[in-house]
Design a protein around this motif. Structure first.
Motif, PDB file in Angstrom:
ATOM      1  N   ALA A  58       0.422  29.500 -41.923  1.00 10.50           N
ATOM      2  CA  ALA A  58      -0.990  29.113 -41.874  1.00 10.50           C
ATOM      3  C   ALA A  58      -1.234  27.867 -41.045  1.00 10.50           C
ATOM      4  CB  ALA A  58      -1.525  28.904 -43.286  1.00 10.50           C
ATOM      5  N   GLY A  59      -0.196  27.078 -40.770  1.00  8.32           N
ATOM      6  CA  GLY A  59      -0.358  25.909 -39.918  1.00  8.32           C
ATOM      7  C   GLY A  59      -0.461  26.321 -38.461  1.00  8.32           C
ATOM      8  N   SER A  60      -0.984  25.431 -37.636  1.00  8.26           N
ATOM      9  CA  SER A  60      -1.089  25.725 -36.214  1.00  8.26           C
ATOM     10  C   SER A  60       0.285  25.961 -35.607  1.00  8.26           C
ATOM     11  CB  SER A  60      -1.761  24.551 -35.492  1.00  8.26           C
ATOM     12  OG  SER A  60      -1.731  24.739 -34.090  1.00  8.26           O
ATOM     13  N   GLY A  61       0.313  26.791 -34.572  1.00  9.28           N
ATOM     14  CA  GLY A  61       1.529  26.939 -33.796  1.00  9.28           C
ATOM     15  C   GLY A  61       1.788  25.681 -32.971  1.00  9.28           C
ATOM     16  N   PHE A  62       3.016  25.564 -32.461  1.00 10.82           N
ATOM     17  CA  PHE A  62       3.394  24.426 -31.626  1.00 10.82           C
ATOM     18  C   PHE A  62       3.585  24.913 -30.191  1.00 10.82           C
ATOM     19  CE2 PHE A  62       4.716  23.285 -35.890  1.00 10.82           C
ATOM     20  CZ  PHE A  62       4.306  21.972 -36.002  1.00 10.82           C
ATOM     21  N   ALA A  63       2.971  24.220 -29.253  1.00  9.74           N
ATOM     22  CA  ALA A  63       3.048  24.614 -27.844  1.00  9.74           C
ATOM     23  C   ALA A  63       4.324  24.062 -27.227  1.00  9.74           C
ATOM     24  CB  ALA A  63       1.818  24.113 -27.095  1.00  9.74           C
ATOM     25  N   ASP A  64       5.451  24.600 -27.670  1.00  8.03           N
ATOM     26  CA  ASP A  64       6.759  24.172 -27.188  1.00  8.03           C
ATOM     27  C   ASP A  64       7.634  25.419 -27.044  1.00  8.03           C
ATOM     28  OD1 ASP A  64       9.753  23.404 -28.052  1.00  8.03           O
ATOM     29  OD2 ASP A  64       8.845  21.688 -27.032  1.00  8.03           O
ATOM     30  N   VAL A  97       5.853  38.947 -41.939  1.00 10.43           N
ATOM     31  CA  VAL A  97       5.284  37.673 -41.507  1.00 10.43           C
ATOM     32  C   VAL A  97       3.872  37.895 -40.981  1.00 10.43           C
ATOM     33  CG1 VAL A  97       5.457  35.763 -39.867  1.00 10.43           C
ATOM     34  CG2 VAL A  97       7.511  36.644 -40.967  1.00 10.43           C
ATOM     35  N   VAL A  98       2.944  37.053 -41.434  1.00  4.50           N
ATOM     36  CA  VAL A  98       1.581  37.029 -40.905  1.00  4.50           C
ATOM     37  C   VAL A  98       1.303  35.611 -40.438  1.00  4.50           C
ATOM     38  CG1 VAL A  98      -0.872  37.329 -41.411  1.00  4.50           C
ATOM     39  CG2 VAL A  98       0.801  38.867 -42.464  1.00  4.50           C
ATOM     40  N   SER A  99       0.778  35.461 -39.236  1.00  2.14           N
ATOM     41  CA  SER A  99       0.463  34.133 -38.722  1.00  2.14           C
ATOM     42  C   SER A  99      -1.048  33.946 -38.657  1.00  2.14           C
ATOM     43  CB  SER A  99       1.081  33.915 -37.340  1.00  2.14           C
ATOM     44  OG  SER A  99       0.430  34.705 -36.370  1.00  2.14           O
ATOM     45  N   VAL A 100      -1.471  32.703 -38.837  1.00  2.00           N
ATOM     46  CA  VAL A 100      -2.871  32.333 -38.633  1.00  2.00           C
ATOM     47  C   VAL A 100      -2.940  31.664 -37.268  1.00  2.00           C
ATOM     48  CG1 VAL A 100      -4.777  30.891 -39.412  1.00  2.00           C
ATOM     49  CG2 VAL A 100      -3.340  32.084 -41.088  1.00  2.00           C
ATOM     50  N   GLY A 101      -3.603  32.293 -36.331  1.00  2.00           N
ATOM     51  CA  GLY A 101      -3.637  31.788 -34.964  1.00  2.00           C
ATOM     52  C   GLY A 101      -2.356  32.123 -34.219  1.00  2.00           C
ATOM     53  N   ALA A 102      -2.321  31.715 -32.961  1.00  2.00           N
ATOM     54  CA  ALA A 102      -1.197  32.055 -32.088  1.00  2.00           C
ATOM     55  C   ALA A 102       0.027  31.217 -32.412  1.00  2.00           C
ATOM     56  CB  ALA A 102      -1.600  31.859 -30.626  1.00  2.00           C
ATOM     57  N   HIS A 103       1.165  31.891 -32.616  1.00  2.00           N
ATOM     58  CA  HIS A 103       2.438  31.196 -32.817  1.00  2.00           C
ATOM     59  C   HIS A 103       3.480  31.625 -31.778  1.00  2.00           C
ATOM     60  CE1 HIS A 103       0.705  29.983 -36.623  1.00  2.00           C
ATOM     61  NE2 HIS A 103       1.756  29.231 -36.864  1.00  2.00           N
ATOM     62  N   GLY A 104       3.086  32.481 -30.840  1.00  2.00           N
ATOM     63  CA  GLY A 104       4.006  32.894 -29.791  1.00  2.00           C
ATOM     64  C   GLY A 104       5.041  33.907 -30.231  1.00  2.00           C
ATOM     65  N   ILE A 105       4.823  34.551 -31.388  1.00  2.00           N
ATOM     66  CA  ILE A 105       5.750  35.558 -31.890  1.00  2.00           C
ATOM     67  C   ILE A 105       4.991  36.851 -32.108  1.00  2.00           C
ATOM     68  CG2 ILE A 105       7.321  33.913 -32.979  1.00  2.00           C
ATOM     69  CD1 ILE A 105       5.896  34.497 -35.633  1.00  2.00           C
ATOM     70  N   ALA A 106       5.724  37.961 -32.107  1.00  2.00           N
ATOM     71  CA  ALA A 106       5.112  39.261 -32.374  1.00  2.00           C
ATOM     72  C   ALA A 106       4.971  39.412 -33.885  1.00  2.00           C
ATOM     73  CB  ALA A 106       5.974  40.381 -31.795  1.00  2.00           C
ATOM     74  N   ALA A 135      -0.016  19.069 -28.878  1.00  2.78           N
ATOM     75  CA  ALA A 135       1.131  19.953 -29.074  1.00  2.78           C
ATOM     76  C   ALA A 135       0.779  21.127 -29.974  1.00  2.78           C
ATOM     77  CB  ALA A 135       2.297  19.180 -29.685  1.00  2.78           C
ATOM     78  N   LEU A 136      -0.371  21.062 -30.654  1.00  2.00           N
ATOM     79  CA  LEU A 136      -0.780  22.130 -31.574  1.00  2.00           C
ATOM     80  C   LEU A 136      -1.641  23.146 -30.833  1.00  2.00           C
ATOM     81  CD1 LEU A 136      -1.757  19.981 -34.689  1.00  2.00           C
ATOM     82  CD2 LEU A 136       0.431  21.103 -34.211  1.00  2.00           C
ATOM     83  N   THR A 137      -1.342  24.420 -31.016  1.00  7.07           N
ATOM     84  CA  THR A 137      -2.090  25.455 -30.303  1.00  7.07           C
ATOM     85  C   THR A 137      -3.548  25.514 -30.755  1.00  7.07           C
ATOM     86  OG1 THR A 137      -1.333  27.131 -31.886  1.00  7.07           O
ATOM     87  CG2 THR A 137      -0.044  26.851 -29.868  1.00  7.07           C
ATOM     88  N   THR A 138      -3.835  25.173 -32.013  1.00  6.75           N
ATOM     89  CA  THR A 138      -5.225  25.153 -32.470  1.00  6.75           C
ATOM     90  C   THR A 138      -6.039  24.146 -31.671  1.00  6.75           C
ATOM     91  OG1 THR A 138      -4.651  25.835 -34.713  1.00  6.75           O
ATOM     92  CG2 THR A 138      -6.732  24.672 -34.439  1.00  6.75           C
ATOM     93  N   VAL A 139      -5.479  22.971 -31.450  1.00  2.00           N
ATOM     94  CA  VAL A 139      -6.159  21.946 -30.651  1.00  2.00           C
ATOM     95  C   VAL A 139      -6.361  22.440 -29.229  1.00  2.00           C
ATOM     96  CG1 VAL A 139      -5.950  19.624 -29.686  1.00  2.00           C
ATOM     97  CG2 VAL A 139      -5.323  20.055 -32.069  1.00  2.00           C
TER      98      VAL A 139
END
Length: 355
Positions: free
Chosen positions: A140-146, A167-176, A211-215
């Motif tokens: 549920a936390g933002s992804g990291f742009a790294d 696995v379910v992500s909230v927002g983009a985490h760069g994973i399928a 560094a956070l994808t949400t930002v």
């Protein structure tokens, strides 16, 4: 007679071969590769053609599956891990509450874990939840742009899925993965357009850690909308408020020192917006909205109680958590699914026309 040249063997990665590498070679998701190799523990069946591609890729790469571990892991618990950045942040509290409401109705136990925006802790929690045989994980936390972190995250998630996890992500985490997608870009565009229609042309933005994808998504939405309206936004008029009230209070003083002509400020979350209002009122002696208009983001419960009441972008935070939990209850899909949730603008007293 010439001897035929044997076909060159497929290039094999160095080190132990992961399920993710098999999936990439076969051109499928890691979830599909897992089902093709280990069987399905739900209603989703992999078609014969896809299964053959995965098996061929596994042979080429000499992938070795731990079958006993697979069998053990399918005996999952009724626990769902929800990984957030900060349990004290009302944004994450609302998402977690939505997830817990749906979980309670279906006899699932939610285990809440806070990373405090430390990517290493996120990886550690996934590994621990995998060891506990948790049924699913909501990131549920933002992804990291790294890029390197995203690679390591994919490996960890891949191993968890191979053991039968979801696995379910909230927002983009760069994973399928199945994903709930809040309207971050569109919401920021709504905030900008609202202020523009009130006559503002000199904007500032109080951002968060980039560094956070949400930002990045919210900042991108605001910038794109300003460009489309022909409004300049010099880099010096974007300041980092650290996603905290006190850092944002300092940031708005920095912003106005750099660009005293600013008449409208878009703040990329409501916690920071509270600090911006305090900084403008108490530190700089500037009246809101008479001198400067402010629009926040998220519509947290306290937004209406600020002075003045905060105009903000509303995200359906409880529904984000509930939607993620419903995806878990639906079971893993052959291909990743997405649920888009729209943002809306809530106009209160902190925004007005240019004086």
């Amino acid at each position: 007679m010439s001897t035929p040249t044997p076909e060159a063997p497929a290039t094999r990665p160095a080190g132990p071969v992961t399920l993710q590498q098999v999936a990439e070679r076969a051109g499928v998701s890691s979830a599909t590769a897992s089902r093709a190799l280990h069987g399905s523990n739900g209603t989703r069946i992999v078609g014969e053609e896809l299964r053959r591609r995965v098996l061929d890729a596994a042979r080429e790469l000499r992938y070795v599956s731990n079958a006993p571990a697979q069998a053990l892991a399918r005996s999952t618990t009724a626990v769902v891990g929800v990984v957030v950045h900060d349990v004290a942040d009302p944004y994450f509290a609302a998402i977690a509450a939505g997830a817990m409401g749906v979980a309670r109705e279906h006899g699932l136990l939610v285990m809440l874990a806070a990373t405090f925006r430390d990517p290493e802790l996120e990886l550690d929690y996934i590994a621990r939840l995998r060891a506990q045989r948790a049924r699913a994980i909501v990131l549920a936390g933002s992804g990291f742009a790294d890029r390197e972190f995203t690679r390591r995250l994919a490996v960890e998630v891949d191993a968890y899925r191979a053991d039968g996890g979801h696995v379910v992500s909230v927002g983009a985490h760069g994973i399928a993965a199945d994903t709930v997608r809040p309207g971050n870009r569109a919401g920021a565009a709504l905030a900008v357009r609202h202020l523009y229609e009130l006559g503002h042309r000199r904007f500032g933005i109080v951002s968060g850690p980039r560094a956070l994808t949400t930002v990045r998504d919210r900042l991108d939405g605001a910038r794109r909308q300003l460009r489309s309206l022909g409004v300049a936004l010099p880099p010096g008029q974007i300041v980092d408020g650290g996603f905290t009230r006190e850092d944002a209070r300092v940031a708005v003083r920095e912003l106005l020192a750099r660009a005293p002509e600013v008449t409208a400020i878009v703040v990329l979350n409501d916690v920071m917006a509270a600090g911006v209002l305090a900084g403008l009122r108490d530190d700089l002696g500037l009246r809101v909205p008479e001198r400067i208009s402010v629009v926040g983001f998220d519509d947290l419960p306290f937004a209406v109680d600020l002075h003045p009441a905060l105009s903000t972008v509303r995200l359906p935070l409880a529904e984000i958590g509930a939607g993620a939990m419903r995806m878990i209850l639906a079971g893993p899909a052959v291909e990743p699914r997405s649920l888009d949730l729209d943002a809306e603008l809530v106009v209160r007293s902190s925004s007005a026309g240019v004086a």
